[in-house]
Design a protein around this motif. Structure first.
Motif, mmCIF file in Angstrom:
data_model
loop_
_atom_site.group_PDB
_atom_site.id
_atom_site.type_symbol
_atom_site.label_atom_id
_atom_site.label_comp_id
_atom_site.label_asym_id
_atom_site.label_seq_id
_atom_site.Cartn_x
_atom_site.Cartn_y
_atom_site.Cartn_z
ATOM 1 N N ASP A 1 -5.846 -4.982 -13.418
ATOM 2 C CA ASP A 1 -7.080 -4.846 -12.657
ATOM 3 C C ASP A 1 -7.010 -3.790 -11.550
ATOM 4 N N LEU A 2 -5.897 -3.057 -11.453
ATOM 5 C CA LEU A 2 -5.761 -2.076 -10.385
ATOM 6 C C LEU A 2 -5.722 -0.652 -10.920
ATOM 7 N N PRO B 1 -5.209 2.208 -5.708
ATOM 8 C CA PRO B 1 -6.090 1.101 -5.312
ATOM 9 C C PRO B 1 -6.431 1.130 -3.826
ATOM 10 N N SER B 2 -7.579 0.572 -3.503
ATOM 11 C CA SER B 2 -7.974 0.411 -2.101
ATOM 12 C C SER B 2 -7.219 -0.780 -1.521
ATOM 13 N N ASP B 3 -7.238 -0.915 -0.196
ATOM 14 C CA ASP B 3 -6.588 -2.065 0.440
ATOM 15 C C ASP B 3 -7.233 -3.374 0.002
ATOM 16 N N ASP B 4 -8.540 -3.373 -0.197
ATOM 17 C CA ASP B 4 -9.222 -4.588 -0.660
ATOM 18 C C ASP B 4 -8.746 -4.984 -2.061
ATOM 19 N N GLN B 5 -8.570 -4.001 -2.936
ATOM 20 C CA GLN B 5 -8.082 -4.282 -4.282
ATOM 21 C C GLN B 5 -6.642 -4.793 -4.242
ATOM 22 N N LEU B 6 -5.813 -4.189 -3.391
ATOM 23 C CA LEU B 6 -4.423 -4.629 -3.265
ATOM 24 C C LEU B 6 -4.317 -6.041 -2.698
ATOM 25 N N SER C 1 0.830 -1.202 0.000
ATOM 26 C CA SER C 1 0.000 0.000 0.000
ATOM 27 C C SER C 1 0.868 1.258 0.000
ATOM 28 N N LYS D 1 -6.031 -8.536 -3.155
ATOM 29 C CA LYS D 1 -6.271 -9.572 -4.167
ATOM 30 C C LYS D 1 -5.027 -9.879 -4.999
#
Length: 148
Positions: free
Chosen positions: A124-125, A129-134, A108, A136
């Motif tokens: 896909d980022l 990006p949000s922590d949820d996206q990261l 992050s 993944k």
């Protein structure tokens, strides 16, 4: 311009960018914390070099492989050691690879600092990006803490 032409142009731009950053770093000019990472080849034993973004986060330093399991990642996993170079200065280091459950705050921070540069390696980022996206993508992002 078709997709193939755009990809060729993007590849050239990336190569020129990396060459420029590498040249400046080898001559002692760090852009946003860049260094030359030198790692011995796992079979040849010869030094292999790449410009990298050195991240300092909460008092520790990290190497984040935004491009995934690259050759330098494979080499450093075998040796556990490398050199960070800036101009004529060389620092011998040892590293420890972080498990996935410890990567999120580091990755992050890395994206906050260099998202503008590295987001293109993640289809896909977004650049922020949000922590949820990261979370993944963490299994595909090797992270090494510098121990010395």
């Amino acid at each position: 311009m078709n997709t193939a032409d755009r990809n060729v142009t993007a590849g050239r731009s990336e190569r020129y960018f990396n060459q420029t950053v590498g040249f400046l770093t080898r001559h002692g000019i760090s852009l946003f914390g860049t260094r030359i990472l030198a790692v011995r080849g796992r079979t040849s034993g010869e030094w292999r070099t790449n410009p990298i973004n050195l991240l300092t986060h909460e008092g520790a330093r990290y190497l984040v492989a935004a491009r995934g399991n690259t050759q330098w990642v494979r080499n450093i996993r075998v040796s556990g050691e490398a050199e960070l170079r800036l101009g004529r200065s060389t620092e011998a280091i040892t590293v420890t690879e972080l498990p996935d459950e410890e990567k999120l705050p580091v990755v992050s921070a890395y994206f906050k600092r260099w998202g503008w540069e590295v987001a293109r390696f993640f289809e896909d980022l977004p650049k922020k990006p949000s922590d949820d996206q990261l979370a993944k993508v963490l299994p595909g992002v090797p992270v090494f803490r510098i121990d010395s």
